[in-house]
Design a protein around this motif. Structure first.
Motif, short mmCIF file in Angstrom:
data_model
loop_
_atom_site.label_atom_id
_atom_site.label_comp_id
_atom_site.label_asym_id
_atom_site.label_seq_id
_atom_site.Cartn_x
_atom_site.Cartn_y
_atom_site.Cartn_z
N ALA A 76 -11.98 3.67 -1.10
CA ALA A 76 -11.98 2.94 -1.97
C ALA A 76 -10.49 2.42 -1.98
N TRP A 77 -10.08 0.73 -1.86
CA TRP A 77 -8.82 0.38 -1.68
C TRP A 77 -8.26 0.12 -3.14
N LYS A 78 -7.89 0.42 -3.88
CA LYS A 78 -6.29 -0.31 -4.35
C LYS A 78 -6.07 -1.71 -4.06
N VAL A 79 -5.76 -2.44 -4.47
CA VAL A 79 -4.91 -4.08 -3.71
C VAL A 79 -3.71 -3.83 -5.32
N ASP A 80 -2.20 -3.25 -4.52
CA ASP A 80 -1.12 -3.16 -5.68
C ASP A 80 -0.44 -3.68 -5.53
N ALA A 81 0.10 -4.89 -4.36
CA ALA A 81 0.85 -5.54 -3.65
C ALA A 81 1.26 -6.83 -3.05
N LEU A 82 1.80 -7.73 -2.39
CA LEU A 82 1.30 -8.74 -2.01
C LEU A 82 2.57 -8.35 -0.64
N THR A 83 2.43 -8.41 0.25
CA THR A 83 3.98 -9.15 1.53
C THR A 83 3.51 -10.33 2.02
N ASP A 84 5.14 -10.32 2.81
CA ASP A 84 5.74 -11.12 3.20
C ASP A 84 6.71 -11.33 4.48
N GLY A 85 5.61 -10.68 5.35
CA GLY A 85 7.05 -10.45 6.28
C GLY A 85 7.44 -8.78 5.76
N ALA A 86 8.35 -8.65 5.37
CA ALA A 86 9.59 -7.17 5.24
C ALA A 86 9.63 -7.40 3.86
N SER A 87 9.10 -8.82 2.90
CA SER A 87 9.41 -8.77 1.32
C SER A 87 7.32 -8.53 1.29
N MET A 88 7.66 -8.00 0.02
CA MET A 88 6.84 -7.31 -1.25
C MET A 88 7.32 -7.66 -2.38
N SER A 89 5.83 -7.90 -3.26
CA SER A 89 5.79 -8.76 -4.99
C SER A 89 4.55 -7.56 -5.45
N THR A 90 4.94 -6.95 -6.68
CA THR A 90 3.84 -6.84 -7.61
C THR A 90 2.50 -7.62 -7.56
#
Length: 264
Positions: free
Chosen positions: A157-171
């Motif tokens: 079961a995988w819980k999504v905790d962040a969005l990514t865009d290339g090397a960047s990451m956002s909560t």
């Protein structure tokens, strides 16, 4: 949703190195010092010593080394950065970090961490303890995490905790944290929740690629932040997507470089 920044004063940035090989100059009979072997290891942050003050790390503060990068959590924000290593010296690159507003009791620790872990750092590795030290004597002390079994993609079961865009990451938006989950089944199906609606469909795993078929969702209307998250996730979970698992973290990356990160 929190935006990204490039942290000039890098967050916890560390070196990744393959096991040492001899790198002496041609004709030399004395091999060079091997690089510090950290690739594939995980650590908890014990404390940060900066400007004469020692600050204990909060629960959950830790890092994991991959090839050429380090990812981790300060106990509040997540971070990612490139690193290089030569012998027993780490050179820190620029980091990206999420921008969650942390409780006051964590602010001093994060500030000290940012200030200390930047530039060239001397490395001392002894048993299960790792010390990274600046030229003026400030330091970060880490403890080796016990070896963990890497969870499989299927059946976890995988819980999504962040969005990514290339090397960047956002909560994720505050009111959607912990609500987006995915589970891949042995029969090739995938089910879960996207922050608002439930989702189901088929997902074929081939090598390091997951190819998503058409996904169906329920039709509930939710808060604007949850619906925005849902649209972002559905955009990623479409067609062939590259996946990778490091320690307990799963990344799914679409062809345009956008993606998601989830934990087991």
């Amino acid at each position: 949703m929190h935006t990204q920044r490039t942290a000039v004063a890098a967050l916890a940035l560390f070196a990744l190195a393959a096991c040492g090989t001899e790198k002496g100059t041609a004709g030399s009979s004395t091999p060079a010092e091997p690089d510090v072997p950290l690739t594939g290891t995980g650590w908890t942050v014990d404390s940060v010593s900066a400007d004469g003050t020692v600050r204990k790390a909060p629960a959950g503060a830790g890092i994991a080394f991959e090839k050429g990068r380090v990812n981790g959590s300060s106990g509040c924000n997540h971070f990612s950065a490139p690193v290089t290593v030569k012998d027993d010296t780490l050179t820190v690159g620029a980091a990206t970090s999420t921008l969650v507003g942390c409780p006051k009791n964590l602010q001093g620790y994060e500030t000290a961490l940012h200030k200390t872990l930047t530039g060239r750092l001397a490395v001392h590795l002894s048993g299960g303890k790792l010390t990274l030290r600046t030229g003026k004597g400030d330091s970060v002390t880490l403890k080796r995490k016990p070896a963990e079994r890497t969870p499989p993609l299927v059946g976890t079961a995988w819980k999504v905790d962040a969005l990514t865009d290339g090397a960047s990451m956002s909560t994720l938006p505050r009111d959607t944290a912990g609500t987006a989950r995915l589970t891949f089944a042995k029969d090739g199906s995938v089910r879960g929740k996207l922050g608002c609606n439930r989702v189901s469909g088929m997902a074929k795993v081939t090598g390091s690629t997951v190819t998503f078929g058409p996904l169906t969702t329920t039709r509930m209307m939710c808060k604007a932040s949850a619906m925005t998250l849902e649209r972002r996730l559905l955009k990623v979970l479409h067609g062939p997507v590259r996946y990778g698992i490091q320690h307990r973290a799963l990344t799914l990356t679409a062809h345009d470089g956008t993606g998601i990160r989830a934990t087991a």
